[in-house]
Design a protein around this motif. Sequence first.
Motif, PDB file in Angstrom:
ATOM      1  N   TRP A 182      48.529 -21.755  39.259  1.00  0.00           N
ATOM      2  CA  TRP A 182      47.314 -22.282  40.018  1.00  0.00           C
ATOM      3  C   TRP A 182      46.194 -21.169  39.881  1.00  0.00           C
ATOM      4  CZ3 TRP A 182      44.702 -20.468  44.467  1.00  0.00           C
ATOM      5  CH2 TRP A 182      43.976 -21.336  45.155  1.00  0.00           C
ATOM      6  N   CYS A 235      43.160 -32.395  43.677  1.00  0.00           N
ATOM      7  CA  CYS A 235      43.811 -31.958  44.924  1.00  0.00           C
ATOM      8  C   CYS A 235      43.100 -32.387  46.123  1.00  0.00           C
ATOM      9  CB  CYS A 235      44.697 -30.719  44.962  1.00  0.00           C
ATOM     10  SG  CYS A 235      45.278 -30.027  46.438  1.00  0.00           S
ATOM     11  N   CYS A 286      42.960 -28.399  47.924  1.00  0.00           N
ATOM     12  CA  CYS A 286      42.110 -27.231  47.089  1.00  0.00           C
ATOM     13  C   CYS A 286      40.971 -27.729  46.054  1.00  0.00           C
ATOM     14  CB  CYS A 286      43.250 -26.249  46.572  1.00  0.00           C
ATOM     15  SG  CYS A 286      44.131 -26.866  45.147  1.00  0.00           S
ATOM     16  N   CYS A 334      48.233 -30.926  45.162  1.00  0.00           N
ATOM     17  CA  CYS A 334      48.870 -30.167  43.917  1.00  0.00           C
ATOM     18  C   CYS A 334      50.094 -29.503  44.424  1.00  0.00           C
ATOM     19  CB  CYS A 334      47.724 -29.114  43.516  1.00  0.00           C
ATOM     20  SG  CYS A 334      47.607 -27.536  44.404  1.00  0.00           S
ATOM     21  N   CYS A 344      49.692 -26.405  46.901  1.00  0.00           N
ATOM     22  CA  CYS A 344      49.414 -26.798  48.137  1.00  0.00           C
ATOM     23  C   CYS A 344      50.546 -27.412  48.888  1.00  0.00           C
ATOM     24  CB  CYS A 344      48.093 -27.564  48.118  1.00  0.00           C
ATOM     25  SG  CYS A 344      46.636 -26.766  47.799  1.00  0.00           S
TER      26      CYS A 344
END
Length: 272
Positions: A121, A253, A256, A265, A268
């Motif tokens: 990420w 997502c 985020c 996602c 998260c």
Amino acid sequence: MTPEQLEKKVKETLRKVKLSKKERILVALSGGKDSSVTACLLKKFGYDIEGFHIDLKIGKYSKECLASVKKLCKQLDIKLHIYDIKKEMGSGMCYLRSAVQSKHKKGMLKNCAICGVIKKWILNKEARRLKAKAIATGHHLDDEVQIFMTNIFKGSPELSANSGPISRNIKNKKLVPRIKPLFYVFEDDIREFSKKQKLPVNYDKCPCAIDSYRIQVRGFINTLSRKEKENIMKNAEEVLKKLKSKGSEIQYCGLCGELSRKRICKKCELMR
Ligand code: AMP
Ligand code: ZN
């Protein structure tokens, strides 16, 4: 394998991924041998590279990784970006991981899996911010065989659908393509190369890498011959050409804004 043979193999892989020497590539540097060799070769071949290191703040281990990365970038004369996880996310990886594990069913989420999701990420988000055209990682043939076999053992080969020397299938402006120049190189050859070149590398293993399933699969793969590992890779490539990844429809997502296969996602989902 001689250093010349290794270089030839990596050049062939780079030709395959059609990487331009004019575009800036961010090399994800862990401080270990694989990503250090990746940076060393890309630089040698004339690519425009910069280093990116996530300081995970795992005590002495992280301090040594950071020191190795700094030395390497100085030696290669490349810019280094450091992402301090404590500053950016509030705590070190050990704490972040324990927090995730205590919220989810015990034993279900392995250390490496959590760390891997968070690192991926960060890498994509930061590479995009830095306007890099691609992210290069140090993944090698043994890693790829291990990932492919793990997905087979779990009954989900489609999870490997995006694997390859370049991430394929998904084309999206928010996704920075990931390349793996060492995709066809054995780990042993990389270790030997890094030692011959005297690269400043931390050869210690991450103290948190105690994911028993991963270690079990790795142990099995280590019993295979080179020919057998190469055969697995060849088969994997054939099979994966025909496979589309599960639910490959891309969304953003809801928390985020990063790319995600689901409404929220993976990162998260773990950290919320
Ligand atoms: P691993 O999953 O730890 O085997 O790492 C695979 C690849 O991810 C490495 O070869 C690096 O390119 C990248 N990587 C791992 N850890 C870091 C880190 N702390 N900072 C930047 N890149 C990393
Ligand atoms: Zn998210």
